[in-house]
Design a protein around this motif. Structure first.
Motif, mmCIF file in Angstrom:
data_model
loop_
_atom_site.group_PDB
_atom_site.id
_atom_site.type_symbol
_atom_site.label_atom_id
_atom_site.label_comp_id
_atom_site.label_asym_id
_atom_site.label_seq_id
_atom_site.Cartn_x
_atom_site.Cartn_y
_atom_site.Cartn_z
ATOM 1 N N THR A 163 9.785 2.628 10.239
ATOM 2 C CA THR A 163 9.646 2.798 8.795
ATOM 3 C C THR A 163 8.481 3.696 8.432
ATOM 4 O O THR A 163 8.225 3.927 7.259
ATOM 5 C CB THR A 163 9.473 1.426 8.102
ATOM 6 O OG1 THR A 163 8.332 0.780 8.643
ATOM 7 C CG2 THR A 163 10.707 0.585 8.269
ATOM 8 N N SER A 210 23.761 2.827 -2.730
ATOM 9 C CA SER A 210 22.694 2.852 -1.746
ATOM 10 C C SER A 210 21.353 3.145 -2.413
ATOM 11 O O SER A 210 20.324 2.555 -2.054
ATOM 12 C CB SER A 210 22.989 3.901 -0.677
ATOM 13 O OG SER A 210 21.870 4.106 0.146
ATOM 14 N N HIS A 237 18.300 0.546 -2.143
ATOM 15 C CA HIS A 237 17.021 0.929 -1.538
ATOM 16 C C HIS A 237 15.888 0.977 -2.552
ATOM 17 O O HIS A 237 14.721 0.878 -2.177
ATOM 18 C CB HIS A 237 17.168 2.257 -0.791
ATOM 19 C CG HIS A 237 17.896 2.089 0.492
ATOM 20 N ND1 HIS A 237 19.242 2.343 0.619
ATOM 21 C CD2 HIS A 237 17.473 1.651 1.699
ATOM 22 C CE1 HIS A 237 19.611 2.067 1.851
ATOM 23 N NE2 HIS A 237 18.565 1.645 2.525
ATOM 24 N N VAL A 258 14.316 -2.399 -2.213
ATOM 25 C CA VAL A 258 13.639 -2.761 -0.966
ATOM 26 C C VAL A 258 12.468 -1.842 -0.640
ATOM 27 O O VAL A 258 11.870 -1.982 0.427
ATOM 28 C CB VAL A 258 14.622 -2.809 0.229
ATOM 29 C CG1 VAL A 258 15.683 -3.858 0.013
ATOM 30 C CG2 VAL A 258 15.220 -1.449 0.509
ATOM 31 N N LEU A 259 12.127 -0.926 -1.535
ATOM 32 C CA LEU A 259 10.985 -0.051 -1.278
ATOM 33 C C LEU A 259 9.723 -0.874 -1.043
ATOM 34 O O LEU A 259 9.415 -1.792 -1.792
ATOM 35 C CB LEU A 259 10.741 0.890 -2.463
ATOM 36 C CG LEU A 259 11.675 2.069 -2.605
ATOM 37 C CD1 LEU A 259 11.346 2.853 -3.871
ATOM 38 C CD2 LEU A 259 11.610 2.979 -1.408
ATOM 39 N N ARG A 269 9.115 -3.045 1.243
ATOM 40 C CA ARG A 269 9.359 -4.386 1.785
ATOM 41 C C ARG A 269 9.831 -4.273 3.225
ATOM 42 O O ARG A 269 10.323 -3.233 3.660
ATOM 43 C CB ARG A 269 10.411 -5.095 0.933
ATOM 44 C CG ARG A 269 9.930 -5.362 -0.478
ATOM 45 C CD ARG A 269 10.870 -6.323 -1.192
ATOM 46 N NE ARG A 269 10.319 -6.700 -2.474
ATOM 47 C CZ ARG A 269 10.695 -6.181 -3.622
ATOM 48 N NH1 ARG A 269 11.620 -5.242 -3.657
ATOM 49 N NH2 ARG A 269 10.155 -6.585 -4.745
ATOM 50 N N ASN A 314 13.320 -2.740 4.286
ATOM 51 C CA ASN A 314 13.546 -1.290 4.217
ATOM 52 C C ASN A 314 13.627 -0.721 5.636
ATOM 53 O O ASN A 314 12.782 0.051 6.065
ATOM 54 C CB ASN A 314 12.420 -0.628 3.420
ATOM 55 C CG ASN A 314 12.675 0.826 3.148
ATOM 56 O OD1 ASN A 314 13.746 1.347 3.428
ATOM 57 N ND2 ASN A 314 11.675 1.474 2.583
ATOM 58 N N PHE A 359 13.352 4.232 3.732
ATOM 59 C CA PHE A 359 13.528 4.989 2.499
ATOM 60 C C PHE A 359 12.224 5.079 1.726
ATOM 61 O O PHE A 359 11.457 4.124 1.665
ATOM 62 C CB PHE A 359 14.566 4.304 1.605
ATOM 63 C CG PHE A 359 15.934 4.912 1.685
ATOM 64 C CD1 PHE A 359 16.590 5.273 0.528
ATOM 65 C CD2 PHE A 359 16.560 5.112 2.893
ATOM 66 C CE1 PHE A 359 17.865 5.822 0.581
ATOM 67 C CE2 PHE A 359 17.820 5.656 2.960
ATOM 68 C CZ PHE A 359 18.480 6.027 1.795
ATOM 69 N N ASN A 382 13.907 9.622 -1.106
ATOM 70 C CA ASN A 382 15.223 9.285 -0.555
ATOM 71 C C ASN A 382 16.106 8.631 -1.614
ATOM 72 O O ASN A 382 17.316 8.897 -1.674
ATOM 73 C CB ASN A 382 15.098 8.335 0.635
ATOM 74 C CG ASN A 382 14.362 8.932 1.785
ATOM 75 O OD1 ASN A 382 13.151 9.139 1.706
ATOM 76 N ND2 ASN A 382 15.058 9.213 2.871
ATOM 77 N N VAL A 383 15.513 7.777 -2.438
ATOM 78 C CA VAL A 383 16.267 7.100 -3.492
ATOM 79 C C VAL A 383 16.777 8.122 -4.503
ATOM 80 O O VAL A 383 17.955 8.114 -4.881
ATOM 81 C CB VAL A 383 15.398 6.024 -4.182
ATOM 82 C CG1 VAL A 383 16.085 5.467 -5.420
ATOM 83 C CG2 VAL A 383 15.076 4.905 -3.210
#
Length: 171
Positions: free
Chosen positions: A45, A95, A99, A102-103, A105, A108, A112, A116-117
């Protein structure tokens, strides 16, 4: 009755579906090739940045699969490319939302970032637009095969005219 049997295939917009899928697929294939070239670990990550976006090997593999699917859809063309573009575009948007939550966290796993989002949202909308072009609108011209398909006169496959459609509405 299957949906593919209900969609007209004699339209000039098939090129839009094909070339749109091809361009977006090639963008994803390029991103995945650069991600594989960076040789990151599968679920890292804290990976490097490629074109301003974070990536890891798993995200590169997913990008490769989706890019190949879009290229194959472009090669097949027609209604298949259109439906594939709408489905893949919708999955990209979903997606992006997933995402976004979950940034920052541990969930992820694809690494991302906010870029990316944003890319997922923009690419999803672009791919969906290519798939829906000429198919989804309230003001399709009367020579559009999707308008004709929706406004056929009962009792035959002949082309509908605006007058015939109005007669049908008056019944």
């Amino acid at each position: 009755m299957q949906l593919k049997d209900e969609l007209p295939v004699d339209h000039k917009l098939a090129g839009v579906y094909r070339y749109g899928a091809l361009v977006c697929g090639l963008i994803l294939l390029t991103f995945s090739a650069l991600g594989f070239a960076d040789a990151l670990s599968p679920f890292d990550t804290s990976g490097g940045r490629i074109a301003g976006m974070t990536t890891n090997t798993t995200l590169s593999a997913i990008s490769l699969a989706v890019g190949l699917a879009l290229v194959v859809g472009a090669l097949i063309g027609g209604n298949f490319a259109s439906m594939l573009n709408m489905i893949v575009g919708g999955l990209f948007v979903l997606s992006g939302f997933a995402h976004l939550f979950v940034l920052g966290r541990p969930a992820n796993v694809l690494g991302f970032g906010m870029t990316n989002v944003v890319f997922s949202f923009l690419m999803g909308l672009l791919i969906m637009t290519f798939g829906m072009y000429g198919r989804v609108s309230g003001k399709l011209p009367h020579d559009n095969p999707y308008w004709r398909q929706r406004h056929t006169v009962e009792g035959g496959p002949e082309r509908a005219t605006p007058a015939a459609a109005l007669r049908e509405l008056g019944k």
